[in-house]
Design a protein around this motif. Structure first.
Motif, PDB file in Angstrom:
ATOM      1  N   GLU A 173      14.552   4.416   3.323  1.00 48.01           N
ATOM      2  CA  GLU A 173      15.405   3.356   3.809  1.00 48.01           C
ATOM      3  C   GLU A 173      16.207   2.705   2.622  1.00 48.01           C
ATOM      4  OE1 GLU A 173      17.443   0.988   6.220  1.00 48.01           O
ATOM      5  OE2 GLU A 173      16.073   2.536   7.030  1.00 48.01           O
ATOM      6  N   LEU A 174      15.502   2.418   1.495  1.00 50.97           N
ATOM      7  CA  LEU A 174      16.046   1.679   0.295  1.00 50.97           C
ATOM      8  C   LEU A 174      16.377   2.628  -0.818  1.00 50.97           C
ATOM      9  CD1 LEU A 174      13.665  -1.410   0.209  1.00 50.97           C
ATOM     10  CD2 LEU A 174      16.159  -1.087   1.224  1.00 50.97           C
ATOM     11  N   ARG A 175      16.177   3.940  -0.692  1.00 46.57           N
ATOM     12  CA  ARG A 175      16.398   4.955  -1.589  1.00 46.57           C
ATOM     13  C   ARG A 175      15.951   4.754  -3.359  1.00 46.57           C
ATOM     14  NH1 ARG A 175      22.317   4.696  -0.181  1.00 46.57           N
ATOM     15  NH2 ARG A 175      22.503   5.667   1.586  1.00 46.57           N
ATOM     16  N   LEU A 176      14.377   4.431  -2.994  1.00 43.73           N
ATOM     17  CA  LEU A 176      13.435   3.988  -4.101  1.00 43.73           C
ATOM     18  C   LEU A 176      13.280   5.393  -4.992  1.00 43.73           C
ATOM     19  CD1 LEU A 176      11.016   1.566  -2.417  1.00 43.73           C
ATOM     20  CD2 LEU A 176      12.994   0.925  -3.706  1.00 43.73           C
ATOM     21  N   THR A 177      13.218   5.117  -6.300  1.00 47.70           N
ATOM     22  CA  THR A 177      12.602   6.283  -7.009  1.00 47.70           C
ATOM     23  C   THR A 177      11.168   6.457  -6.926  1.00 47.70           C
ATOM     24  OG1 THR A 177      12.186   4.963  -9.065  1.00 47.70           O
ATOM     25  CG2 THR A 177      14.555   5.862  -8.582  1.00 47.70           C
ATOM     26  N   GLU A 183       0.814  -1.137  -0.025  1.00 44.88           N
ATOM     27  CA  GLU A 183      -0.089   0.040   0.114  1.00 44.88           C
ATOM     28  C   GLU A 183       0.915   1.212  -0.092  1.00 44.88           C
ATOM     29  OE1 GLU A 183      -3.234  -0.001  -0.189  1.00 44.88           O
ATOM     30  OE2 GLU A 183      -3.351  -2.230  -0.129  1.00 44.88           O
ATOM     31  N   ASN A 184       0.440   2.358  -0.552  1.00 47.74           N
ATOM     32  CA  ASN A 184       1.237   3.635  -0.437  1.00 47.74           C
ATOM     33  C   ASN A 184       1.750   3.910   1.016  1.00 47.74           C
ATOM     34  OD1 ASN A 184       2.077   5.710  -2.104  1.00 47.74           O
ATOM     35  ND2 ASN A 184       0.567   7.024  -1.095  1.00 47.74           N
ATOM     36  N   ILE A 185       1.246   3.641   1.973  1.00 46.26           N
ATOM     37  CA  ILE A 185       1.841   4.014   3.264  1.00 46.26           C
ATOM     38  C   ILE A 185       3.108   3.290   3.525  1.00 46.26           C
ATOM     39  CG2 ILE A 185       1.297   4.134   5.737  1.00 46.26           C
ATOM     40  CD1 ILE A 185      -1.768   5.144   5.167  1.00 46.26           C
ATOM     41  N   GLU A 186       2.757   1.745   3.295  1.00 46.00           N
ATOM     42  CA  GLU A 186       4.058   1.022   3.576  1.00 46.00           C
ATOM     43  C   GLU A 186       5.256   1.401   2.535  1.00 46.00           C
ATOM     44  OE1 GLU A 186       1.623  -2.461   2.501  1.00 46.00           O
ATOM     45  OE2 GLU A 186       1.346  -3.022   4.374  1.00 46.00           O
ATOM     46  N   ALA A 187       4.788   1.951   1.258  1.00 47.22           N
ATOM     47  CA  ALA A 187       5.856   1.861   0.193  1.00 47.22           C
ATOM     48  C   ALA A 187       6.486   3.266   0.731  1.00 47.22           C
ATOM     49  CB  ALA A 187       5.194   1.871  -1.060  1.00 47.22           C
ATOM     50  N   GLU A 188       5.963   4.024   1.407  1.00 47.29           N
ATOM     51  CA  GLU A 188       6.551   5.497   1.717  1.00 47.29           C
ATOM     52  C   GLU A 188       7.571   4.950   2.906  1.00 47.29           C
ATOM     53  OE1 GLU A 188       3.583   8.183   2.879  1.00 47.29           O
ATOM     54  OE2 GLU A 188       2.887   8.530   0.708  1.00 47.29           O
TER      55      GLU A 188
END
Length: 88
Positions: free
Chosen positions: A24-28, A14-19
Motif C-alpha cells: 500500500e505504501l510502497r515500502l522497501t 509485527e512482520n505480518i502487519e508490515a507486509e
C-alpha cells in the motif's frame, strides 16, 4: 484509513502487519525491516513517496507528564509533593 491519510506515522509492527502496509505504501525491504525492529521513540513518517525514519526524544518535562514507568511515576509524585503540586 491509509489511502485517505496524507501523512502516515508508522510505529513498530509485527512482520505480518508490515507486509499488509508494504504494498500500500510502497515500502522497501529495508523500510519494512526497520518497522519490525523499531524501539520506543522510533517511527517511519510517510508522505506521498517520501519515507523518513524519525527518532523522537521527549524533554524531561514531557517524559514526566506521559510516563507509565512505575519508578518514574513514583519520583514524579514525590517531586510534586515536595513542590506544592507543581511539576518542574
Amino acid at each position: 484509513i491509509l489511502a485517505n491519510s496524507t501523512i502516515k506515522i508508522l510505529l513498530q509492527m509485527e512482520n505480518i502487519e508490515a507486509e499488509k502496509v508494504e504494498n500500500e505504501l510502497r515500502l522497501t525491504r529495508d523500510e519494512k525491516k526497520q518497522l519490525c525492529g523499531f524501539k520506543r521513540g522510533n517511527c517511519l513518517v510517510c508522505s506521498n513517496q517520501d519515507h523518513v525514519p524519525v527518532h523522537i526524544i521527549g524533554s524531561d518535562y514531557l517524559t514526566k507528564l506521559i510516563t507509565t514507568d512505575p519508578e518514574l511515576v513514583a519520583k514524579v509524585v514525590q517531586e510534586m509533593k515536595e513542590n506544592g503540586g507543581i511539576l518542574r
